[in-house]
Design an enzyme around this catalytic site. Structure first.
Site, PDB file in Angstrom:
ATOM      1  N   ASN A  89     -10.941  -2.513  -5.505  1.00 38.54           N
ATOM      2  CA  ASN A  89     -10.162  -1.554  -6.304  1.00 38.54           C
ATOM      3  C   ASN A  89     -10.818  -1.232  -7.656  1.00 38.54           C
ATOM      4  OD1 ASN A  89      -6.944  -2.765  -5.091  1.00 38.54           O
ATOM      5  ND2 ASN A  89      -8.116  -1.008  -4.387  1.00 38.54           N
ATOM      6  N   ASP A 141       0.832  -1.206   0.000  1.00 29.81           N
ATOM      7  CA  ASP A 141       0.000   0.000   0.000  1.00 29.81           C
ATOM      8  C   ASP A 141       0.870   1.261   0.000  1.00 29.81           C
ATOM      9  OD1 ASP A 141      -2.378   1.367  -0.042  1.00 29.81           O
ATOM     10  OD2 ASP A 141      -2.754   1.213   2.101  1.00 29.81           O
TER      11      ASP A 141
HETATM   12  C1  IPE Z   1      -5.330  -2.711  -0.184  1.00 27.14           C
HETATM   13  O1  IPE Z   1      -5.018  -1.394  -0.452  1.00 27.14           O
HETATM   14  C2  IPE Z   1      -5.445  -3.478  -1.449  1.00 27.14           C
HETATM   15  C3  IPE Z   1      -4.185  -3.752  -2.113  1.00 27.14           C
HETATM   16  C4  IPE Z   1      -3.004  -3.534  -1.615  1.00 27.14           C
HETATM   17  C5  IPE Z   1      -4.302  -4.342  -3.412  1.00 27.14           C
HETATM   18  P1  IPE Z   1      -6.146  -0.280  -0.612  1.00 27.14           P
HETATM   19  O2  IPE Z   1      -5.442   1.010  -0.763  1.00 27.14           O
HETATM   20  O3  IPE Z   1      -7.097  -0.665  -1.681  1.00 27.14           O
HETATM   21  O4  IPE Z   1      -6.908  -0.380   0.779  1.00 27.14           O
HETATM   22  P2  IPE Z   1      -7.732   0.681   1.592  1.00 27.14           P
HETATM   23  O5  IPE Z   1      -8.762   1.248   0.677  1.00 27.14           O
HETATM   24  O6  IPE Z   1      -6.759   1.716   2.055  1.00 27.14           O
HETATM   25  O7  IPE Z   1      -8.302  -0.094   2.739  1.00 27.14           O
HETATM   26  C1  IPE Z   2      -1.418   0.296  -3.402  1.00 24.90           C
HETATM   27  O1  IPE Z   2      -1.254   1.659  -3.455  1.00 24.90           O
HETATM   28  C2  IPE Z   2      -1.708  -0.330  -4.737  1.00 24.90           C
HETATM   29  C3  IPE Z   2      -3.096  -0.776  -4.907  1.00 24.90           C
HETATM   30  C4  IPE Z   2      -4.016  -0.800  -4.003  1.00 24.90           C
HETATM   31  C5  IPE Z   2      -3.458  -1.231  -6.231  1.00 24.90           C
HETATM   32  P1  IPE Z   2      -2.493   2.657  -3.467  1.00 24.90           P
HETATM   33  O2  IPE Z   2      -2.871   2.933  -4.881  1.00 24.90           O
HETATM   34  O3  IPE Z   2      -3.601   2.163  -2.615  1.00 24.90           O
HETATM   35  O4  IPE Z   2      -1.817   3.947  -2.828  1.00 24.90           O
HETATM   36  P2  IPE Z   2      -2.433   4.909  -1.733  1.00 24.90           P
HETATM   37  O5  IPE Z   2      -2.946   4.077  -0.615  1.00 24.90           O
HETATM   38  O6  IPE Z   2      -3.539   5.673  -2.405  1.00 24.90           O
HETATM   39  O7  IPE Z   2      -1.294   5.779  -1.324  1.00 24.90           O
HETATM   40 MG    MG Z   3      -4.053   2.375  -0.666  1.00 23.16          MG
END
Ligand code: IPE
Ligand code: IPE
Ligand code: MG
Length: 262
Positions: free
Chosen positions: A85, A37
């Site tokens: 997502n 994340d």
């Molecule tokens: C968790 O990250 C999912 C993945 C790493 C694929 P998200 O960014 O989607 O999670 P939330 O929304 O912060 O819980």
């Molecule tokens: C994790 O990074 C990747 C996925 C969930 C696909 P994020 O895209 O969630 O990045 P943040 O949480 O917005 O910084």
């Molecule tokens: Mg995230």
């Protein structure tokens, strides 16, 4: 895999070498699962579009995968795309699909060289055909590798996985009295694999975001403020060192030392 395999790969007299030497190779986590994340925040801090954060995250995937294989971890699971997502803008979703394909094409040689067996966990059947083809090709090419198993959780959610397993149990006509935890585990995508011993989340968020809900019942959780694109071998080594200091009780009590003569 062993300390030697790690030392060959990390810089000499580095913090990585120091951490690797602290690891007890007889007590490695068999399964390490990672919620990758913070890609978006990494990009925002650099005034870059979110896409650049996702691109930069590939380096972290490469480093963690190779280190985990060299350590001798049996299973590494990386959470790359959740079912939730899909709520993101279509352009970001399609970029993430494209990056998965690119990653597989670029990294297949690293997977082969490290004897890594690749597979996906998630609802593959809902993915676009070009992504499925690329996934199937990587799964087939690495199918006979006998080293670390590498799961990418893509179009994955823990609740969906449990629901799909329940549906499979019903469809297979398994009688209620025949269904126990072991049998149910065998209906999940991770059938035959140990549950994660260590669950890592980057970017400081204290939540599990629908990841491996069944399997993480007794996982040790390690959260780092480091954003995923900055995550490197050093962080994974730190997590393993910390994991080995934990006292895992599984609801029991810590065995008391036997006092001789009492
Ligand atoms: C968790 O990250 C999912 C993945 C790493 C694929 P998200 O960014 O989607 O999670 P939330 O929304 O912060 O819980
Ligand atoms: C994790 O990074 C990747 C996925 C969930 C696909 P994020 O895209 O969630 O990045 P943040 O949480 O917005 O910084
Ligand atoms: Mg995230």
């Amino acid at each position: 895999m062993s300390l030697q395999d790690v030392l060959e790969w990390v810089p000499e007299r580095s913090v990585e070498e120091d951490l690797a030497r602290q690891i007890d190779f007889d007590r490695l986590p068999a399964h390490v699962a990672v919620i990758m994340d913070g890609n978006g925040r990494w990009a925002a801090r650099r005034c870059l579009p979110r896409a650049e954060g996702h691109r930069a995250g590939i380096d972290a995937v490469r480093d963690s995968t190779e280190l985990a294989a060299r350590l001798g971890v049996e299973v590494l699971t990386l959470y790359a795309f959740s079912i939730e997502n899909w709520k993101r803008p279509a352009a970001e979703v399609s970029l993430l699909m494209g990056l998965l394909k690119r990653y597989l094409r670029l990294e297949i040689d690293t997977l082969m060289r490290n004897d890594i067996r690749f597979q996906t966990i998630g609802r593959d059947d809902e993915l676009p055909p070009d992504v499925r083809l690329e996934l199937e090709s990587a799964i087939a090419r690495t199918a006979n590798n006998g080293g670390m198993r590498f799961n990418i959780a893509f179009n994955y959610s823990g609740r969906a996985e449990i629901l799909d397993a329940a549906r499979r149990a019903l469809a297979a006509g398994i009688a209620p009295e025949e269904l126990d935890e072991n049998r149910f585990s065998d209906l999940l995508h991770t059938a035959g694999q140990p549950d994660p011993d260590l669950l890592i989340r980057t970017s400081g968020e204290m939540r599990v975001s629908n990841f491996l809900l069944w399997q993480i019942a007794y996982s040790e959780i390690w959260v780092t403020e480091t954003l995923w694109p900055d995550f490197r071998a050093r962080h994974l080594l730190e997590a393993v060192v910390d994991y080995q200091k934990r006292d895992r009780r599984y609801g029991g009590i810590k065995p008391q030392p036997v006092v001789v003569g009492s």
